[in-house]
Design an enzyme around this catalytic site. Structure first.
Site, short mmCIF file in Angstrom:
data_model
loop_
_atom_site.label_atom_id
_atom_site.label_comp_id
_atom_site.label_asym_id
_atom_site.label_seq_id
_atom_site.Cartn_x
_atom_site.Cartn_y
_atom_site.Cartn_z
N CYS A 113 69.74 87.52 93.21
CA CYS A 113 69.66 86.91 93.83
C CYS A 113 68.11 88.00 95.38
CB CYS A 113 70.68 87.35 94.14
SG CYS A 113 72.41 86.99 93.03
N ARG A 153 62.04 85.68 92.18
CA ARG A 153 62.89 86.86 91.75
C ARG A 153 64.02 85.84 90.46
NH1 ARG A 153 63.55 91.03 95.59
NH2 ARG A 153 65.68 91.13 95.34
N TRP A 199 71.65 84.39 91.67
CA TRP A 199 71.57 84.24 90.09
C TRP A 199 72.90 84.46 89.85
CZ3 TRP A 199 71.99 87.82 85.96
CH2 TRP A 199 70.99 87.05 84.64
N ASN A 202 74.12 90.64 97.86
CA ASN A 202 73.53 90.89 95.88
C ASN A 202 74.25 92.11 95.63
OD1 ASN A 202 71.35 88.55 96.99
ND2 ASN A 202 70.24 90.16 97.30
N GLY A 203 74.33 92.24 94.32
CA GLY A 203 75.41 93.45 93.69
C GLY A 203 76.26 92.70 93.02
N GLU A 226 53.75 93.27 73.98
CA GLU A 226 53.68 92.91 74.81
C GLU A 226 53.29 90.68 74.71
OE1 GLU A 226 54.68 93.31 77.79
OE2 GLU A 226 53.71 91.56 79.20
N LYS A 262 55.25 87.68 75.79
CA LYS A 262 54.61 87.03 77.42
C LYS A 262 54.64 85.08 76.59
CE LYS A 262 54.11 88.74 79.60
NZ LYS A 262 54.75 89.50 80.51
N GLU A 300 58.79 84.11 77.20
CA GLU A 300 59.53 83.92 78.19
C GLU A 300 58.94 83.12 78.40
OE1 GLU A 300 59.26 87.83 80.20
OE2 GLU A 300 57.46 87.83 79.86
N HIS A 352 57.41 93.75 53.85
CA HIS A 352 58.91 94.17 54.05
C HIS A 352 59.52 93.69 54.76
CE1 HIS A 352 56.99 98.25 52.82
NE2 HIS A 352 56.48 98.16 53.41
N LYS A 400 63.09 88.27 88.11
CA LYS A 400 61.94 89.34 88.19
C LYS A 400 62.72 90.33 87.95
CE LYS A 400 57.63 90.06 89.28
NZ LYS A 400 56.81 90.00 87.98
C1 G6P Z 1 62.52 91.34 84.15
C2 G6P Z 1 61.49 90.95 84.42
C3 G6P Z 1 60.11 91.21 83.26
C4 G6P Z 1 60.10 92.84 83.33
C5 G6P Z 1 61.95 94.13 83.18
C6 G6P Z 1 61.25 95.01 84.27
O1 G6P Z 1 62.84 91.27 82.74
O2 G6P Z 1 61.62 89.51 83.53
O3 G6P Z 1 58.68 90.43 83.71
O4 G6P Z 1 59.04 93.40 82.59
O5 G6P Z 1 62.41 92.73 83.63
O6 G6P Z 1 61.22 95.21 85.44
P1 G6P Z 1 60.19 96.05 86.11
O7 G6P Z 1 60.29 95.33 87.51
O8 G6P Z 1 61.49 97.22 86.07
O9 G6P Z 1 59.26 96.41 86.07
#
Ligand code: G6P
Length: 619
Positions: A2, A27, A82, A108-109, A492, A496, A499, A515, A614
């Site tokens: 949020c 966000r 959110w 928020n929260g 990683e 990506k 996502e 395996h 985010k």
């Molecule tokens: C969320 C985001 C990711 C990010 C992760 C950790 O899942 O979508 O892109 O890597 O949080 O976020 P941070 O801000 O702690 O790196």
């Protein structure tokens, strides 16, 4: 997650609020709303959907966003939600108005005892219009406001907070006090922006840097009361607290797309520049300086083990960090996903150093894990991108990544900057411990300094990757296979791809393939193999053969020095040579570009992938 914005001042308040909400879109959210006081009336407009739809609703209701019109609004707040308590809907969107229409609240929260408070308020005759925990806060503040003879909204907020259990960044607008905004904070970020004859609040500085660079990061249990000309910050008892006004170094352009189709593409193109900004200033006269983090031989000898905690992309950077530190320093390192760390029984004491990695500096799982590590006696060093964020403030020491604002939900440049910090840390520690002689230490520094140019070279060839993606974007399943450092790189880049393109994707250690996973390889499966480590070439070629003979299409990512080696892949993409220890920094970029184009060709919303946020401030 949020986002909150608030404004009091002479500019068009709705313009400021809606632009601020657009900036906070990254966000992650599913509905949006604004509330404001115009000519003494408390107005509320909110909608399920994007800020674009909210803009239309605001215009349809007859309000102007044009800055040239005189601002008749005395104060306003806005929110992107959110969903947590209650599905995304118009009713559940914020702001929430109290039953008697006295005030509106954005939050928020999570209010953990909301069910109990709701029962209490229902007994007092309150009727609820939504399923949210936030509405409880609005009604509770109104309830105490009604009991309060002086009709002081600040006092009512402070009284209500005594009953509320949970986390919040809360902003309250009261029709009886049309020139004031009240904010409260606990475990959720909120920033005050101080202007001349105007003041702002927002969940992060990106929503206000166009207007002011003077900010105050509110601390837990602070209550802010602002008018256009004044700022008063107290604790929950109403006693003034000391606060520091800080200057934001990010500029307004950094939150614009700057001609790129998506923020993600812009941010990948910034990688050379931000890697240089993260690494180069910390290398001087053949040595590495980690700002205020004191690292001498005595300190390092006292560190018996290192603990790395992070989530998502930052966790993958941590995996590379573990490899580097163990290899160079010969100190045992455990790298754990923060949400799992909380439930584990880690071997940590005052001889442990905990590295905490987070782009946002607000991820709740990471914060909780850091708290636990501290309680067990560990020192903490945070690698954080957002200046003044909670993790940056709560850690013993912080090393900032100089990535600037990262707007695309899928993290790219922040990851590369995190790697930059981890290489600096590993090299410095190893040298201080006497594990890396001066010559090798300087050699690695020099290798790091050459990375930006090499990243530029990769960007110049991005159309090769684009072409490959244009003919493979409709695959159903993709596997990333690597060994050693290339395995972490695979983790990683697989993340990506899933996502942003929603293509099923897994990362596997090359040796694990046989395996089980190999059962999933069939005609048309796409396999991406980063191969950057010299002694793993023949093993990886065997893996490629295994999947190719079962019908997979293979894209290999290899350094130039492997040009004469024959791989059984369908396509190879070549990255510049570097010391193989540094290869993850170069190898990730073509894979990020690959994920980007796969998503673009599939028609996905690259910067705002479905269901993702985010900054994840819930557990
Ligand atoms: C969320 C985001 C990711 C990010 C992760 C950790 O899942 O979508 O892109 O890597 O949080 O976020 P941070 O801000 O702690 O790196």
């Amino acid at each position: 997650m949020c986002g909150i914005v608030g404004y009091i001042g002479p500019r068009n308040t709705l313009g400021i609020l809606l632009n601020g909400l657009s900036t906070l879109e990254y966000r992650g959210y599913d509905s949006a709303g604004v509330s404001f006081i115009q000519d003494g009336r408390l107005e509320l407009i909110k909608k399920k959907g994007y800020v674009k739809e909210l803009r239309e609703a605001v215009a349809q209701a007859g309000f102007t966003l044009d800055d040239r019109h005189t601002n008749r609004i005395s104060a306003g707040i806005g929110h992107t939600r959110w969903a947590t308590h209650g599905a995304p809907s118009d009713e559940n969107s914020h702001p929430h108005m109290s039953m008697n229409g006295k005030l509106c609240v954005v939050h928020n929260g999570i209010i953990e005892n909301y069910a109990e408070l709701r029962r209490f308020l229902k007994k007092k005759g309150y009727v609820f219009a939504s399923e949210t925990d936030t509405e409880v806060a609005a009604q509770l503040i109104e309830y105490y406001y009604g009991l309060n003879d002086n009709k002081d909204i600040n006092a009512a907020v402070r009284r209500a907070l005594k009953d509320i259990v949970g986390s919040y960044a809360l902003c309250v607008l009261c029709v009886d006090e049309p020139d004031r905004l009240i904010c409260a904070k606990k475990d959720n970020p909120i920033v005050l922006g101080i202007g001349k004859g105007e003041n702002f609040i927002a969940s992060d500085v990106t929503a206000m840097i166009e207007y002011t660079k003077d900010v105050v990061f509110l601390e837990d249990n602070w209550i802010l009361t602002m008018t256009k000309d004044s700022v008063e910050i107290t604790d929950v008892y109403g006693d003034p607290v000391e606060y520091k006004v800080e200057a934001v170094v990010w500029d307004a352009d950094s939150v614009q797309k700057g001609g790129y189709a998506h923020f993600m593409m812009k941010e990948m193109h910034e990688e050379p520049k931000i890697f240089e900004a993260t690494v180069e200033p910390r290398i001087k006269d053949g040595d590495i300086y980690l700002e205020h983090f004191p690292v001498d031989e005595e300190y390092m000898k006292g560190i018996h083990n290192i603990n790395i905690i992070a989530c998502g992309t930052a966790f993958h950077a941590g995996c590379v960090g573990k490899y580097l530190i163990e290899k160079l320093c010969r100190i045992p390192v455990v790298c754990t996903v923060a949400s799992e760390f909380i439930y584990s029984d880690p071997i940590i004491d005052e001889h442990t150093l905990t590295l905490v990695i987070s782009q946002s500096g607000e991820t709740l799982d990471t914060r909780n894990a850091m708290k636990k590590a501290k309680e067990l006696g560990s020192g903490t060093l945070a690698i954080v991108n957002v200046i003044g964020s909670t993790i940056a403030r709560e850690a013993d020491n912080v090393l900032y990544t100089a990535a600037g604002p990262e707007i695309s939900v899928a993290s790219t440049k922040a990851y590369v900057a995190q790697l930059g910090c981890l290489y600096l840390i590993a090299l410095k520690f190893a040298h201080v411990l006497g594990k890396l002689d001066k010559e090798k230490y300087e050699y690695y520094q020099n290798e790091l300094l050459q990375i930006p140019d090499k990243l530029e070279q990769i960007l110049r060839k991005q159309t090769d990757i684009q072409r490959f993606a244009s003919t493979h974007f409709n695959v159903e399943s993709t596997f990333f296979i690597g060994r050693g450092l290339d395995y972490f790189l695979s983790m990683e880049t697989s993340l990506k791809l899933k996502e942003i393109s929603y293509i099923h994707s897994e990362a596997y250690a090359g040796g694990e393939l046989k395996h089980g996973t190999i059962a999933l390889i069939e005609d048309g499966t796409l396999v991406v193999c980063p191969i950057t480590q010299d002694d793993l070439v023949s093993k990886m070629e065997s893996n490629i053969k295994e999947v190719a003979t079962r019908g997979a299409t293979v894209l290999a990512i290899v350094p130039e020095r492997f040009r004469d080696i024959k791989f059984s892949c369908d396509v190879r993409f070549t990255i510049p040579d570097c010391d193989e220890l540094m290869a993850p920094i170069l190898g990730v970029l073509p894979c990020q570009i690959f994920a980007y184009y796969m998503a673009v060709y599939k028609g996905c919303d690259v910067d705002k992938p479905r269901n993702l946020a985010k900054s994840v401030t819930v557990e």
